[in-house]
Design a protein around this motif. Structure first.
Motif, PDB file in Angstrom:
ATOM      1  N   VAL A  90      73.461  45.286 108.703  1.00  0.00           N
ATOM      2  CA  VAL A  90      72.889  44.652 109.898  1.00  0.00           C
ATOM      3  C   VAL A  90      71.517  45.254 110.198  1.00  0.00           C
ATOM      4  N   ALA A  91      71.392  46.573 110.041  1.00  0.00           N
ATOM      5  CA  ALA A  91      70.097  47.221 110.238  1.00  0.00           C
ATOM      6  C   ALA A  91      69.072  46.696 109.240  1.00  0.00           C
ATOM      7  N   GLY A  92      69.507  46.456 108.001  1.00  0.00           N
ATOM      8  CA  GLY A  92      68.605  45.901 106.998  1.00  0.00           C
ATOM      9  C   GLY A  92      68.144  44.503 107.347  1.00  0.00           C
ATOM     10  N   LEU A  93      69.043  43.702 107.902  1.00  0.00           N
ATOM     11  CA  LEU A  93      68.658  42.364 108.363  1.00  0.00           C
ATOM     12  C   LEU A  93      67.637  42.466 109.490  1.00  0.00           C
ATOM     13  N   MET A  94      67.829  43.441 110.392  1.00  0.00           N
ATOM     14  CA  MET A  94      66.866  43.631 111.477  1.00  0.00           C
ATOM     15  C   MET A  94      65.488  44.008 110.947  1.00  0.00           C
ATOM     16  N   VAL A  95      65.464  44.958 110.012  1.00  0.00           N
ATOM     17  CA  VAL A  95      64.188  45.454 109.486  1.00  0.00           C
ATOM     18  C   VAL A  95      63.427  44.338 108.776  1.00  0.00           C
ATOM     19  N   SER A  96      64.106  43.613 107.891  1.00  0.00           N
ATOM     20  CA  SER A  96      63.434  42.546 107.142  1.00  0.00           C
ATOM     21  C   SER A  96      63.077  41.372 108.047  1.00  0.00           C
ATOM     22  N   SER A  97      63.911  41.100 109.034  1.00  0.00           N
ATOM     23  CA  SER A  97      63.631  40.008 109.963  1.00  0.00           C
ATOM     24  C   SER A  97      62.412  40.316 110.821  1.00  0.00           C
ATOM     25  N   ASN A  98      62.269  41.562 111.217  1.00  0.00           N
ATOM     26  CA  ASN A  98      61.170  41.942 112.105  1.00  0.00           C
ATOM     27  C   ASN A  98      59.809  41.738 111.448  1.00  0.00           C
ATOM     28  N   VAL A  99      59.741  41.955 110.142  1.00  0.00           N
ATOM     29  CA  VAL A  99      58.465  41.793 109.427  1.00  0.00           C
ATOM     30  C   VAL A  99      58.442  40.530 108.578  1.00  0.00           C
ATOM     31  N   SER A 100      59.544  39.757 108.620  1.00  0.00           N
ATOM     32  CA  SER A 100      59.669  38.516 107.835  1.00  0.00           C
ATOM     33  C   SER A 100      59.419  38.764 106.355  1.00  0.00           C
ATOM     34  N   ALA A 101      59.925  39.884 105.864  1.00  0.00           N
ATOM     35  CA  ALA A 101      59.727  40.229 104.454  1.00  0.00           C
ATOM     36  C   ALA A 101      60.755  41.278 104.042  1.00  0.00           C
ATOM     37  N   ALA A 102      61.000  41.333 102.735  1.00  0.00           N
ATOM     38  CA  ALA A 102      61.923  42.318 102.163  1.00  0.00           C
ATOM     39  C   ALA A 102      61.180  43.161 101.141  1.00  0.00           C
ATOM     40  N   ASP A 103      61.233  44.472 101.317  1.00  0.00           N
ATOM     41  CA  ASP A 103      60.598  45.418 100.399  1.00  0.00           C
ATOM     42  C   ASP A 103      61.688  46.320  99.829  1.00  0.00           C
TER      43      ASP A 103
ATOM     44  N   GLY B  21      71.527  51.936  94.175  1.00  0.00           N
ATOM     45  CA  GLY B  21      71.290  50.857  95.127  1.00  0.00           C
ATOM     46  C   GLY B  21      69.823  50.571  95.319  1.00  0.00           C
ATOM     47  N   ARG B  22      68.988  51.595  95.305  1.00  0.00           N
ATOM     48  CA  ARG B  22      67.549  51.377  95.444  1.00  0.00           C
ATOM     49  C   ARG B  22      67.019  50.606  94.239  1.00  0.00           C
ATOM     50  N   GLY B  23      67.556  50.935  93.061  1.00  0.00           N
ATOM     51  CA  GLY B  23      67.160  50.174  91.872  1.00  0.00           C
ATOM     52  C   GLY B  23      67.650  48.740  91.939  1.00  0.00           C
ATOM     53  N   LEU B  24      68.865  48.546  92.486  1.00  0.00           N
ATOM     54  CA  LEU B  24      69.406  47.196  92.624  1.00  0.00           C
ATOM     55  C   LEU B  24      68.555  46.364  93.578  1.00  0.00           C
ATOM     56  N   ALA B  25      68.101  46.976  94.659  1.00  0.00           N
ATOM     57  CA  ALA B  25      67.249  46.264  95.611  1.00  0.00           C
ATOM     58  C   ALA B  25      65.947  45.824  94.968  1.00  0.00           C
ATOM     59  N   GLN B  26      65.398  46.650  94.104  1.00  0.00           N
ATOM     60  CA  GLN B  26      64.156  46.279  93.426  1.00  0.00           C
ATOM     61  C   GLN B  26      64.399  45.224  92.355  1.00  0.00           C
ATOM     62  N   LEU B  27      65.601  45.224  91.766  1.00  0.00           N
ATOM     63  CA  LEU B  27      65.934  44.156  90.827  1.00  0.00           C
ATOM     64  C   LEU B  27      66.041  42.816  91.548  1.00  0.00           C
ATOM     65  N   VAL B  28      66.622  42.837  92.736  1.00  0.00           N
ATOM     66  CA  VAL B  28      66.762  41.605  93.518  1.00  0.00           C
ATOM     67  C   VAL B  28      65.394  41.041  93.878  1.00  0.00           C
ATOM     68  N   THR B  29      64.486  41.916  94.269  1.00  0.00           N
ATOM     69  CA  THR B  29      63.145  41.464  94.669  1.00  0.00           C
ATOM     70  C   THR B  29      62.175  41.376  93.499  1.00  0.00           C
ATOM     71  N   ASP B  30      62.644  41.764  92.301  1.00  0.00           N
ATOM     72  CA  ASP B  30      61.794  41.767  91.105  1.00  0.00           C
ATOM     73  C   ASP B  30      60.569  42.662  91.300  1.00  0.00           C
ATOM     74  N   GLY B  31      60.750  43.714  92.088  1.00  0.00           N
ATOM     75  CA  GLY B  31      59.664  44.663  92.311  1.00  0.00           C
ATOM     76  C   GLY B  31      58.565  44.148  93.211  1.00  0.00           C
ATOM     77  N   GLN B  32      58.784  42.997  93.851  1.00  0.00           N
ATOM     78  CA  GLN B  32      57.778  42.397  94.717  1.00  0.00           C
ATOM     79  C   GLN B  32      58.277  42.389  96.165  1.00  0.00           C
ATOM     80  N   ILE B  33      57.355  42.121  97.085  1.00  0.00           N
ATOM     81  CA  ILE B  33      57.718  41.944  98.487  1.00  0.00           C
ATOM     82  C   ILE B  33      57.971  40.461  98.732  1.00  0.00           C
ATOM     83  N   ILE B  34      59.185  40.126  99.124  1.00  0.00           N
ATOM     84  CA  ILE B  34      59.556  38.736  99.373  1.00  0.00           C
ATOM     85  C   ILE B  34      59.280  38.393 100.831  1.00  0.00           C
ATOM     86  N   THR B  35      58.428  37.428 101.069  1.00  0.00           N
ATOM     87  CA  THR B  35      58.115  37.000 102.429  1.00  0.00           C
ATOM     88  C   THR B  35      58.833  35.689 102.742  1.00  0.00           C
ATOM     89  N   VAL B  36      59.240  35.531 103.994  1.00  0.00           N
ATOM     90  CA  VAL B  36      59.951  34.330 104.414  1.00  0.00           C
ATOM     91  C   VAL B  36      59.361  33.822 105.725  1.00  0.00           C
TER      92      VAL B  36
END
Length: 360
Positions: free
Chosen positions: A242-255, A150-165
């Protein structure tokens, strides 16, 4: 009134399941007053509540949710090491969808992103449930697979970058306020309340404890353990999402690399500190919430005191060990027994007379 009679109510209070977690949390909170005199102060500015206590609840909300799902998994005699990866995946999928949308600030866009995250978590929870309940794979192995993959899948989704929104509706989930209170606190409180009602107002809680306490007897009396075990892994994954949505929402980014990293260990500690046994069986939702708040308060204390970063983990480990020993009935009984024997020895063997006393 005799001493024994007076001590009975105090002993009864200390035997209450939530006493020691609540006492430890209170001690940690009061200890912060020595370094921050206004630690308990809560201020209202621009219609928002601010203060250290609010921050503890706010930043502890994701851990409370993850620990909540972990509690039900552990109650069935299992473990879920994949929640950290699920946190990262859900945040990555939501932020990826919002960043690629033509209307990042649209409510429809955010709802779709949340739907993608929760739907994926549902699939991941089903995979864990099938591996554990149907295939008979040991929980620690089944969830360890998803923890790594799953950690590898998350990095594939983000292409190894931090996605900011940049999206105000998405920011509400974990970083904005509603009714003067951080929305994350309200959301976590609602999930805790619904879970408590579902497990304590219905037979579900007893069934989960039966499966974890004695799987063979549960099967013989007709409890469908396979479905229940699969259900708790799905619930754990949804809480982590839901916790993941909270974490990424709080910093407006996904790592994908660091989001939710090692949160599964904090969640397990929170469950144990709350009084739930890793062997399965009886569980305490209130205790888990207190355990999560203990860990978050401990993290806040570390920064308040100014403990060097390189010794932070050692300090937290020392405090957690101390808390576990204080909560252990066997340790307290042994410690009390040694004290009693020591006092008995002193009374039974008075000090030998000195040479002067003998001469007299």
């Amino acid at each position: 009134m005799s001493t024994a009679t007076a001590a009975s109510p105090a002993k009864a209070v200390t035997r209450y399941r939530l006493f020691w977690p609540a006492a430890v949390l209170a001690v940690l909170l009061v200890a912060n007053l020595a370094f921050t005199p206004d630690f308990f102060a809560v201020h209202l500015r621009d219609g928002h509540l601010y203060g250290s206590l609010v921050d503890i609840l706010h930043f502890g909300a994701p851990l409370i949710l993850v620990s909540l799902g972990m509690t039900l998994v552990i109650a069935t005699g299992g473990i879920d090491l994949s929640v950290g990866s699920t946190v990262a995946i859900s945040g990555a999928l939501a932020c990826l969808h919002i960043s690629r949308s033509a209307d990042p600030g649209g409510v429809g866009t955010v709802l779709t992103a949340v739907g993608y995250a929760l739907g994926t978590a549902l699939v991941l929870g089903l995979v864990n449930g099938v591996l554990v309940a149907r295939a008979g794979v040991q929980p620690i192995i089944a969830t360890l697979i998803l923890m790594v993959a799953g950690r590898g899948l998350a990095q594939l989704v983000t292409d190894g970058q931090i996605i900011t929104v940049t999206s105000e509706p998405y920011k509400l989930i974990g970083g904005d306020y509603w009714l003067t209170v951080p929305f994350a606190i309200l959301l976590a409180g609602l999930v805790v309340l619904l879970t408590a009602l579902l497990t304590r107002s219905t037979a579900l809680g007893l069934l989960l404890e039966s499966v974890g306490g004695n799987p063979v007897a549960s099967r013989l009396v007709g409890i469908r353990a396979v479905r229940l075990v699969g259900l708790v892994y799905v619930f754990s994954a949804l809480c982590a999402a839901v916790a993941g949505l909270m974490v990424s929402s709080n910093v407006s980014a996904a790592d994908g690399n660091n989001a939710g990293l090692w949160i599964e260990l904090d969640a397990i500690l929170a469950v144990v500190l709350g009084g739930t046994s890793l062997n399965g069986g009886r569980f305490s939702i209130g205790g888990t919430v207190l355990g999560a708040l203990i860990i978050q308060t401990l993290s806040t204390t570390v920064y308040t005191v100014g403990i060097p970063p390189e010794t932070t983990l050692v300090f937290k480990a020392f405090v957690v060990i101390t808390v576990c020993l204080v909560q252990s009935p066997a340790f307290r009984a042994r410690f009390a027994g040694r004290g009693a024997r020591s006092r008995h020895t002193v009374r039974s063997h008075p000090a030998a007379p000195t040479n002067r006393e003998v001469g007299e």
